[in-house]
Design a protein around this motif. Structure first.
Motif, PDB file in Angstrom:
ATOM      1  N   ILE A  78       0.843  -1.199   0.000  1.00 13.93           N
ATOM      2  CA  ILE A  78       0.000   0.000   0.000  1.00 13.93           C
ATOM      3  C   ILE A  78       0.875   1.245   0.000  1.00 13.93           C
ATOM      4  CG2 ILE A  78      -1.790   1.270   1.253  1.00 13.93           C
ATOM      5  CD1 ILE A  78      -2.659  -1.408   2.491  1.00 13.93           C
ATOM      6  N   ASN A  79       1.932   1.220   0.807  1.00 16.67           N
ATOM      7  CA  ASN A  79       2.859   2.361   0.856  1.00 16.67           C
ATOM      8  C   ASN A  79       3.488   2.609  -0.512  1.00 16.67           C
ATOM      9  OD1 ASN A  79       2.303   2.382   3.597  1.00 16.67           O
ATOM     10  ND2 ASN A  79       4.190   1.317   4.171  1.00 16.67           N
ATOM     11  N   ALA A  80       3.865   1.516  -1.177  1.00 19.77           N
ATOM     12  CA  ALA A  80       4.484   1.652  -2.501  1.00 19.77           C
ATOM     13  C   ALA A  80       3.496   2.203  -3.515  1.00 19.77           C
ATOM     14  CB  ALA A  80       5.016   0.290  -2.957  1.00 19.77           C
ATOM     15  N   ARG A  81       2.239   1.769  -3.435  1.00 17.25           N
ATOM     16  CA  ARG A  81       1.212   2.266  -4.363  1.00 17.25           C
ATOM     17  C   ARG A  81       0.986   3.763  -4.150  1.00 17.25           C
ATOM     18  NH1 ARG A  81      -2.565  -0.292  -7.407  1.00 17.25           N
ATOM     19  NH2 ARG A  81      -0.750  -1.635  -7.734  1.00 17.25           N
ATOM     20  N   ALA A  82       0.978   4.177  -2.905  1.00 17.23           N
ATOM     21  CA  ALA A  82       0.805   5.600  -2.606  1.00 17.23           C
ATOM     22  C   ALA A  82       1.980   6.411  -3.130  1.00 17.23           C
ATOM     23  CB  ALA A  82       0.650   5.800  -1.102  1.00 17.23           C
ATOM     24  N   ALA A  83       3.192   5.894  -2.960  1.00 18.45           N
ATOM     25  CA  ALA A  83       4.381   6.615  -3.414  1.00 18.45           C
ATOM     26  C   ALA A  83       4.415   6.740  -4.931  1.00 18.45           C
ATOM     27  CB  ALA A  83       5.641   5.905  -2.920  1.00 18.45           C
ATOM     28  N   SER A  84       4.017   5.674  -5.632  1.00 17.88           N
ATOM     29  CA  SER A  84       4.073   5.691  -7.097  1.00 17.88           C
ATOM     30  C   SER A  84       2.952   6.510  -7.716  1.00 17.88           C
ATOM     31  CB  SER A  84       4.030   4.267  -7.643  1.00 17.88           C
ATOM     32  OG  SER A  84       2.785   3.647  -7.344  1.00 17.88           O
ATOM     33  N   SER A  85       1.807   6.595  -7.020  1.00 18.52           N
ATOM     34  CA  SER A  85       0.645   7.293  -7.577  1.00 18.52           C
ATOM     35  C   SER A  85       0.525   8.729  -7.091  1.00 18.52           C
ATOM     36  CB  SER A  85      -0.638   6.544  -7.213  1.00 18.52           C
ATOM     37  OG  SER A  85      -0.866   6.584  -5.812  1.00 18.52           O
ATOM     38  N   GLY A  86       1.204   9.051  -5.991  1.00 18.61           N
ATOM     39  CA  GLY A  86       1.080  10.380  -5.410  1.00 18.61           C
ATOM     40  C   GLY A  86      -0.225  10.595  -4.668  1.00 18.61           C
ATOM     41  N   ARG A  87      -0.979   9.516  -4.450  1.00 16.26           N
ATOM     42  CA  ARG A  87      -2.262   9.617  -3.760  1.00 16.26           C
ATOM     43  C   ARG A  87      -2.095   9.325  -2.281  1.00 16.26           C
ATOM     44  NH1 ARG A  87      -6.413   5.785  -6.455  1.00 16.26           N
ATOM     45  NH2 ARG A  87      -7.902   7.062  -5.281  1.00 16.26           N
ATOM     46  N   ASP A  88      -3.030   9.798  -1.495  1.00 16.00           N
ATOM     47  CA  ASP A  88      -3.001   9.576  -0.063  1.00 16.00           C
ATOM     48  C   ASP A  88      -3.360   8.125   0.246  1.00 16.00           C
ATOM     49  OD1 ASP A  88      -2.954  11.022   2.677  1.00 16.00           O
ATOM     50  OD2 ASP A  88      -4.761   9.767   2.747  1.00 16.00           O
ATOM     51  N   ILE A  89      -2.686   7.551   1.245  1.00 20.80           N
ATOM     52  CA  ILE A  89      -2.916   6.154   1.602  1.00 20.80           C
ATOM     53  C   ILE A  89      -4.367   5.907   1.984  1.00 20.80           C
ATOM     54  CG2 ILE A  89      -2.455   4.446   3.408  1.00 20.80           C
ATOM     55  CD1 ILE A  89       0.480   5.233   3.254  1.00 20.80           C
ATOM     56  N   SER A  90      -4.947   6.802   2.762  1.00 14.52           N
ATOM     57  CA  SER A  90      -6.331   6.606   3.201  1.00 14.52           C
ATOM     58  C   SER A  90      -7.295   6.598   2.019  1.00 14.52           C
ATOM     59  CB  SER A  90      -6.733   7.690   4.203  1.00 14.52           C
ATOM     60  OG  SER A  90      -6.664   8.983   3.613  1.00 14.52           O
ATOM     61  N   GLU A  91      -6.986   7.402   1.004  1.00 13.24           N
ATOM     62  CA  GLU A  91      -7.821   7.438  -0.198  1.00 13.24           C
ATOM     63  C   GLU A  91      -7.727   6.121  -0.959  1.00 13.24           C
ATOM     64  OE1 GLU A  91      -8.140   9.960  -4.409  1.00 13.24           O
ATOM     65  OE2 GLU A  91      -6.845  10.681  -2.786  1.00 13.24           O
ATOM     66  N   ILE A  92      -6.518   5.586  -1.080  1.00 15.11           N
ATOM     67  CA  ILE A  92      -6.300   4.323  -1.789  1.00 15.11           C
ATOM     68  C   ILE A  92      -7.005   3.173  -1.071  1.00 15.11           C
ATOM     69  CG2 ILE A  92      -4.555   2.590  -2.402  1.00 15.11           C
ATOM     70  CD1 ILE A  92      -2.629   4.938  -2.907  1.00 15.11           C
ATOM     71  N   THR A  93      -6.830   3.097   0.244  1.00 12.95           N
ATOM     72  CA  THR A  93      -7.422   1.973   0.974  1.00 12.95           C
ATOM     73  C   THR A  93      -8.943   2.048   0.995  1.00 12.95           C
ATOM     74  OG1 THR A  93      -7.107   3.150   3.078  1.00 12.95           O
ATOM     75  CG2 THR A  93      -5.386   1.604   2.405  1.00 12.95           C
ATOM     76  N   ALA A  94      -9.498   3.246   1.144  1.00 13.97           N
ATOM     77  CA  ALA A  94     -10.962   3.384   1.139  1.00 13.97           C
ATOM     78  C   ALA A  94     -11.539   2.981  -0.211  1.00 13.97           C
ATOM     79  CB  ALA A  94     -11.353   4.825   1.479  1.00 13.97           C
ATOM     80  N   GLU A  95     -10.906   3.434  -1.277  1.00 19.98           N
ATOM     81  CA  GLU A  95     -11.376   3.101  -2.622  1.00 19.98           C
ATOM     82  C   GLU A  95     -11.286   1.602  -2.879  1.00 19.98           C
ATOM     83  OE1 GLU A  95     -10.469   5.127  -6.804  1.00 19.98           O
ATOM     84  OE2 GLU A  95      -8.739   3.974  -6.089  1.00 19.98           O
ATOM     85  N   THR A  96     -10.145   1.009  -2.506  1.00 18.86           N
ATOM     86  CA  THR A  96      -9.930  -0.403  -2.785  1.00 18.86           C
ATOM     87  C   THR A  96     -10.851  -1.294  -1.955  1.00 18.86           C
ATOM     88  OG1 THR A  96      -7.606   0.136  -3.220  1.00 18.86           O
ATOM     89  CG2 THR A  96      -8.166  -2.177  -3.027  1.00 18.86           C
ATOM     90  N   MET A  97     -11.096  -0.915  -0.708  1.00 14.40           N
ATOM     91  CA  MET A  97     -12.037  -1.686   0.106  1.00 14.40           C
ATOM     92  C   MET A  97     -13.432  -1.673  -0.506  1.00 14.40           C
ATOM     93  SD  MET A  97     -11.092  -1.216   4.146  1.00 14.40           S
ATOM     94  CE  MET A  97     -10.903   0.543   4.144  1.00 14.40           C
ATOM     95  N   GLN A  98     -13.857  -0.527  -1.029  1.00 12.26           N
ATOM     96  CA  GLN A  98     -15.180  -0.458  -1.635  1.00 12.26           C
ATOM     97  C   GLN A  98     -15.238  -1.268  -2.921  1.00 12.26           C
ATOM     98  OE1 GLN A  98     -17.856   1.015   0.006  1.00 12.26           O
ATOM     99  NE2 GLN A  98     -18.874  -0.266  -1.521  1.00 12.26           N
ATOM    100  N   TRP A  99     -14.155  -1.227  -3.707  1.00  7.89           N
ATOM    101  CA  TRP A  99     -14.089  -2.094  -4.892  1.00  7.89           C
ATOM    102  C   TRP A  99     -14.297  -3.561  -4.497  1.00  7.89           C
ATOM    103  CZ3 TRP A  99      -8.901  -0.045  -7.386  1.00  7.89           C
ATOM    104  CH2 TRP A  99      -9.162   1.147  -8.082  1.00  7.89           C
ATOM    105  N   TYR A 100     -13.585  -3.955  -3.458  1.00  7.65           N
ATOM    106  CA  TYR A 100     -13.638  -5.341  -3.009  1.00  7.65           C
ATOM    107  C   TYR A 100     -15.054  -5.718  -2.572  1.00  7.65           C
ATOM    108  CZ  TYR A 100     -12.277  -9.548  -0.397  1.00  7.65           C
ATOM    109  OH  TYR A 100     -12.168 -10.832   0.082  1.00  7.65           O
ATOM    110  N   LEU A 101     -15.669  -4.859  -1.778  1.00  7.84           N
ATOM    111  CA  LEU A 101     -17.030  -5.139  -1.316  1.00  7.84           C
ATOM    112  C   LEU A 101     -18.009  -5.205  -2.480  1.00  7.84           C
ATOM    113  CD1 LEU A 101     -17.126  -2.851   1.854  1.00  7.84           C
ATOM    114  CD2 LEU A 101     -17.028  -5.356   1.800  1.00  7.84           C
ATOM    115  N   ASP A 102     -17.864  -4.309  -3.438  1.00 10.31           N
ATOM    116  CA  ASP A 102     -18.750  -4.305  -4.606  1.00 10.31           C
ATOM    117  C   ASP A 102     -18.579  -5.578  -5.419  1.00 10.31           C
ATOM    118  OD1 ASP A 102     -19.675  -1.815  -3.853  1.00 10.31           O
ATOM    119  OD2 ASP A 102     -18.460  -0.705  -5.296  1.00 10.31           O
TER     120      ASP A 102
END
Length: 453
Positions: A78-102
């Motif tokens: 997750i840290n690496a994804r945030a570093a490569s994308s420039g996005r906030d970790i909380s934004e990435i995890t919230a989005e990905t959790m919702q993808w998973y639930l959907d």
């Protein structure tokens, strides 16, 4: 009375299931690390545990089963994804959790009782680590805390591996602060630009394995009934969980039964990005495969056997489900046939249940068919929209054009061919002066439309 039997990875044999507390049957499934979409292999143990959840609720009562599936939302990936994308970790995890639930919802899975996030249980992890240090099972070194594998004599019992195999399989990190190469991280330091929490050993973050031990203890207790995941988690993750938990709570048994599913292939080959056969659940859904069809294909193979996803299996599943949906339309759910319950109770034999459902369909036991299918999460009302929304407009336009030509040439050979082909595919053909309507019947086979036009 059906007796549930499950293949326990720890004992390597099928065992009769007797819950610790029949009024609170408890199970834990290791969930995803939330940095990207779930691939189709990730969905296999979710569907397996969902069927188990349904079976246990059927046997012990809806309010007497507790199912926990976690989210790992603190991890180096997750840290690496945030570093490569420039996005906030909380934004990435919230989005990905919702993808998973959907995506898991699209496959017909019920929501677990609890879905804890690792970051919500840091205090509990710190407390467990402190207990392990106090009891001599862990040690602090250079800002890290490591579990001392030699302090737990049953280490390796679940996977049955030798020490050399375990070292190779774990891709052991060589570090000067380790007393033994097999010792694994419970806590590690965090730089200022990484997630971190205060602890007795300095600012840092938990290792991967400790989180499931802490969360299962908090939500299910020191001893619970069933734990599981893919067989790729057996070592080192589950082996390490056992060591931590049994050392922290030596009077308890942690999980009584361990369930592990086999891996998944695509068209006979191991799924990998390099082979171009790597698919996420969302990929399949976007390609037009209905969630219920995907679920049926997964259930057609026993969880303990390697599963092969093929387009041919998906088409056959769609054909079967269309037929069954046609049969159960406007029929209420009946009494669950004992044969279904007994078959599913025999180590979640979903492939055997599907064979029993075919027998019920052929015998005209529509109420039993529906009840049995619903126990697998199939033929439920909320999963059937795909069967009602087939785009046949191109075929209707083609047949109408052929009819218009035939009216001019007086040669109806092509019209008759098309009508016969569509009827053979399970479509009712309705023609008028103003247009053509093709209406799916219970025997509609969408695959049979290939090559008609």
């Amino acid at each position: 009375m059906t007796t549930i039997k499950l293949h326990n990875s720890m004992s390597r044999q099928k065992e009769g299931f007797a819950p610790i507390d029949p009024n609170n049957v408890r199970m834990y499934l290791c969930g995803p690390t939330v940095y990207d979409r779930a691939h189709i292999g990730n969905a296999r143990n979710v569907i397996m545990f969902d069927v188990l959840f349904r079976l246990l609720r059927q046997m012990y009562g809806t309010d007497h089963v507790t199912y926990v599936r976690n989210f790992t939302d603190v991890d180096d990936k997750i840290n690496a994804r945030a570093a490569s994308s420039g996005r906030d970790i909380s934004e990435i995890t919230a989005e990905t959790m919702q993808w998973y639930l959907d995506d898991m919802d699209a496959l017909g899975n019920l929501l677990p009782t609890h879905m804890p996030r690792a970051t919500e249980y840091i205090d509990q992890m710190v407390a467990m680590i402190a207990q392990l240090i106090s009891d001599g099972h862990a040690y602090a070194a250079e800002g890290h805390v490591l579990f001392s594998v030699s302090s737990y004599e049953d280490y390796g019992k679940l996977s049955g591996r030798s020490l050399d195999d375990m070292i190779a399989g774990a891709r052991v990190e060589v570090a000067p602060y380790k007393r033994d190469p097999m010792d694994f991280v419970l806590w590690k330091p965090s730089a200022d630009d990484l997630p971190g929490w205060d602890s007795p050993w300095g600012r840092g973050r938990p290792g991967w394995h400790i989180e499931c031990s802490a969360m299962s203890y908090e939500l299910l207790g020191a001893s619970f009934d069933i734990h599981g995941g893919g067989n790729d988690l057996m070592f080192p993750h589950h082996e390490n969980e056992i060591a931590q938990s049994c050392c922290a709570y030596p009077e308890a048994g942690f999980a009584n039964i361990w369930l592990h599913n086999e891996m998944l292939q695509v068209e006979g080959k191991k799924m990998s990005k390099s082979l171009g056969n790597f698919f996420t659940v969302r990929d399949l859904l976007d390609q037009g495969y209905a969630g219920e069809v995907i679920r049926f294909v997964f259930l057609s193979t026993h969880y303990g056997k390697p599963m092969d996803w093929t387009d041919a299996k998906a088409k056959e599943a769609e054909k079967t489900l269309r037929k069954w949906r046609g049969l159960v339309a406007d029929h209420a759910t009946g009494t669950l046939p004992q044969s279904i319950l007994d078959t599913l109770g025999d180590d979640l034999n979903t492939a055997g249940v599907i064979a029993e459902l075919h027998k019920l369909a052929n015998a005209g036991d529509v109420a039993g068919l529906r009840a049995g299918a619903e126990l697998l999460g199939l033929l439920t009302p909320d999963m059937g929209a795909w069967a009602e929304s087939v785009d046949l407009s191109a075929h209707e336009a083609h047949l109408f054009a052929a009819r218009q030509t035939a009216m001019e040439t007086k040669d109806f050979g092509e019209v008759d061919r098309l009508k016969s082909a569509y009827q053979a595919a399970g479509l009712e053909v309705r023609m008028s002066k103003t247009g053509v309507e093709l209406v799916p019947s219970s025997g509609f086979d969408i695959a049979a439309l290939d090559g008609i036009m």
